[in-house]
Design an enzyme around this catalytic site. Structure first.
Site, PDB file in Angstrom:
ATOM      1  N   CYS A 126      92.088  51.146  88.083  1.00  0.00           N
ATOM      2  CA  CYS A 126      91.614  51.922  89.233  1.00  0.00           C
ATOM      3  C   CYS A 126      92.623  52.948  89.742  1.00  0.00           C
ATOM      4  O   CYS A 126      92.277  53.815  90.538  1.00  0.00           O
ATOM      5  CB  CYS A 126      91.231  50.978  90.376  1.00  0.00           C
ATOM      6  N   HIS A 347      83.335  55.167  94.018  1.00  0.00           N
ATOM      7  CA  HIS A 347      84.587  54.847  93.326  1.00  0.00           C
ATOM      8  C   HIS A 347      84.478  55.139  91.828  1.00  0.00           C
ATOM      9  O   HIS A 347      84.336  54.229  91.024  1.00  0.00           O
ATOM     10  CB  HIS A 347      84.906  53.372  93.566  1.00  0.00           C
ATOM     11  N   CYS A 378      94.184  48.816  94.893  1.00  0.00           N
ATOM     12  CA  CYS A 378      94.375  47.637  94.054  1.00  0.00           C
ATOM     13  C   CYS A 378      93.997  48.016  92.625  1.00  0.00           C
ATOM     14  O   CYS A 378      93.307  49.008  92.399  1.00  0.00           O
ATOM     15  CB  CYS A 378      93.555  46.462  94.557  1.00  0.00           C
ATOM     16  N   GLY A 380      92.769  46.439  88.718  1.00  0.00           N
ATOM     17  CA  GLY A 380      92.275  45.337  87.921  1.00  0.00           C
ATOM     18  C   GLY A 380      93.372  44.728  87.068  1.00  0.00           C
ATOM     19  O   GLY A 380      94.263  45.430  86.600  1.00  0.00           O
TER      20      GLY A 380
END
Length: 394
Positions: A126, A347, A378, A380
């Site tokens: 991300c 997103h 954050c 993954g």
């Protein structure tokens, strides 16, 4: 003349002490911008496409390379910067096969950047868009080139372990929608968005030309009552729902960076100064807590505290993790995503980090005062990333 570099990122359709990886120190005194260190890494300009609803929005039939080309072309055109001055391209990618190199290269050609400019891709989940920015900043810092373009083309465990209630998550989601709706209504996204003219196929199979002008995921009519009625997404008695999670989206963003001395030589503006960057590791099962640990490291490297920051752009992968990070760090809610976040805007995985940088710096510019901003998300597999920027003032 030294070759210059472009970074592009494209769309992708807490137990124990987190481990910190080496971080990039980018500046001396964090308050030296007024004078301006010629070695500073500065953000010259940034644009993004509207963010479309995946598989059903206005960009559903638009390919990643076309979205990339739109933002690449716009940034260079806005500045009247010759593409031949660019020395390299690095694309943040998450979901494209083969690391996305072919897609990125095609996007480069569609934008008119010549074949003599090389290209690479990067994937840090991300944060890929932000990682592209940092890769270019690092190259500028180590003297490999003087200017580059960074572009981008997705919880339950956090809620359970840290006690983030459904009520808190829904309230956070509602605020995201309300802030984004207000920003859209006031026209605050206008300067950062590149309209995209594309081909759209409707449910009857008819093709037509449309121009997508604004973000499609914003829902001004959202209410707490409506959010409360949504079913849990992952567990029967869970608290994460489609309403308090980020939306799956299409979009792209581009950020042009340069050494301050090169920007001055080319008479380019300075939209912001990159002060620091940090990426940390956290337990994979609660990967959403990443910003709570990355932000303090980045702030320490910049010589700043939470109180010094005017805007925190924290990716809203899920309301549960965003709420936890905000409360853990004691950040006033009015400083968090003032124009809304991924719950309202969407997103696009590889794009988000670059999109956040664009939104942050344009909002600081709109306010007109010298100030600081943080971009964080954050990641993954269990990480968090954060970068600190300074807007020098009008």
């Amino acid at each position: 003349m030294q070759r210059m570099k472009v970074v592009l990122g494209h769309l992708g359709g807490g137990g124990g002490q987190p481990r910190t990886s080496p971080c990039l120190g980018l500046s001396g005194s964090p308050r030296s911008v007024a004078v301006g260190n010629p070695e500073d890494v500065v953000v010259v300009h940034g644009r993004r496409t509207p963010i479309g609803k995946s598989k059903r929005g206005g960009l559903k039939d638009t390919t990643p390379d076309e979205l990339l080309a739109a933002v690449m072309t716009a940034v260079l055109k806005d500045l009247n910067l010759s593409p031949e001055k660019l020395g390299d391209i690095c694309v943040g990618n998450v979901l494209q096969p083969g690391a996305g190199a072919l897609t990125a290269r095609i996007g480069q050609f569609l934008s008119g950047i010549p074949e003599t400019v090389p290209i690479s891709c990067v994937n840090r989940q991300c944060s890929s868009g932000l990682q592209a920015v940092i890769n270019i900043a690092g190259g500028i810092r180590n003297g490999s080139y003087d200017i580059g373009l960074a572009c981008g083309i997705t919880s339950e465990n956090v809620a359970e372990r840290f006690g983030v209630s459904r009520k808190k998550q829904d309230a956070f989601a509602l605020a995201s929608q309300q802030k984004a709706a207000r920003a859209q209504q006031m026209g605050w996204f206008k300067n950062e968005i590149v309209p995209v003219t594309t081909t759209f196929t409707d449910d009857q199979g008819n093709e037509k030309k449309i121009t997508v002008l604004q973000d499609e995921g914003i829902r001004p009519s959202t209410t707490l009552e409506g959010l409360a009625k949504l079913k849990p997404a992952f567990k029967e008695n869970g608290t994460t729902t489609a309403g308090n999670s980020s939306q799956v989206s299409d979009g792209a963003a581009a950020v042009l960076l340069a050494k301050r001395s090169k920007a001055s030589q080319l008479h380019l503006p300075v939209l912001g100064v990159l002060k620091s960057y940090a990426v940390v590791g956290v337990p994979p099962d609660v990967m959403g807590i990443g910003p709570a640990y990355a932000i303090p490291v980045a702030l320490e490297k910049a010589g700043l505290t939470v109180n010094d920051i005017d805007i925190f752009e924290i990716n809203e992968a899920f309301a549960s993790q965003a709420v936890y990070c905000v409360e853990k760090l004691g950040i006033p809610l009015e400083k968090v995503n003032p124009l809304g976040g991924a719950i309202a805007l969407g997103h696009p995985l590889g794009c988000t980090g670059a999109r956040q940088v664009v939104t942050l710096l344009h909002e600081l510019q709109r306010r007109g005062k010298r100030g600081y901003g943080v971009v964080s998300m954050c990641i993954g597999t269990g990480m968090g990333a954060a970068a600190v920027f300074e807007y020098p003032g009008n």
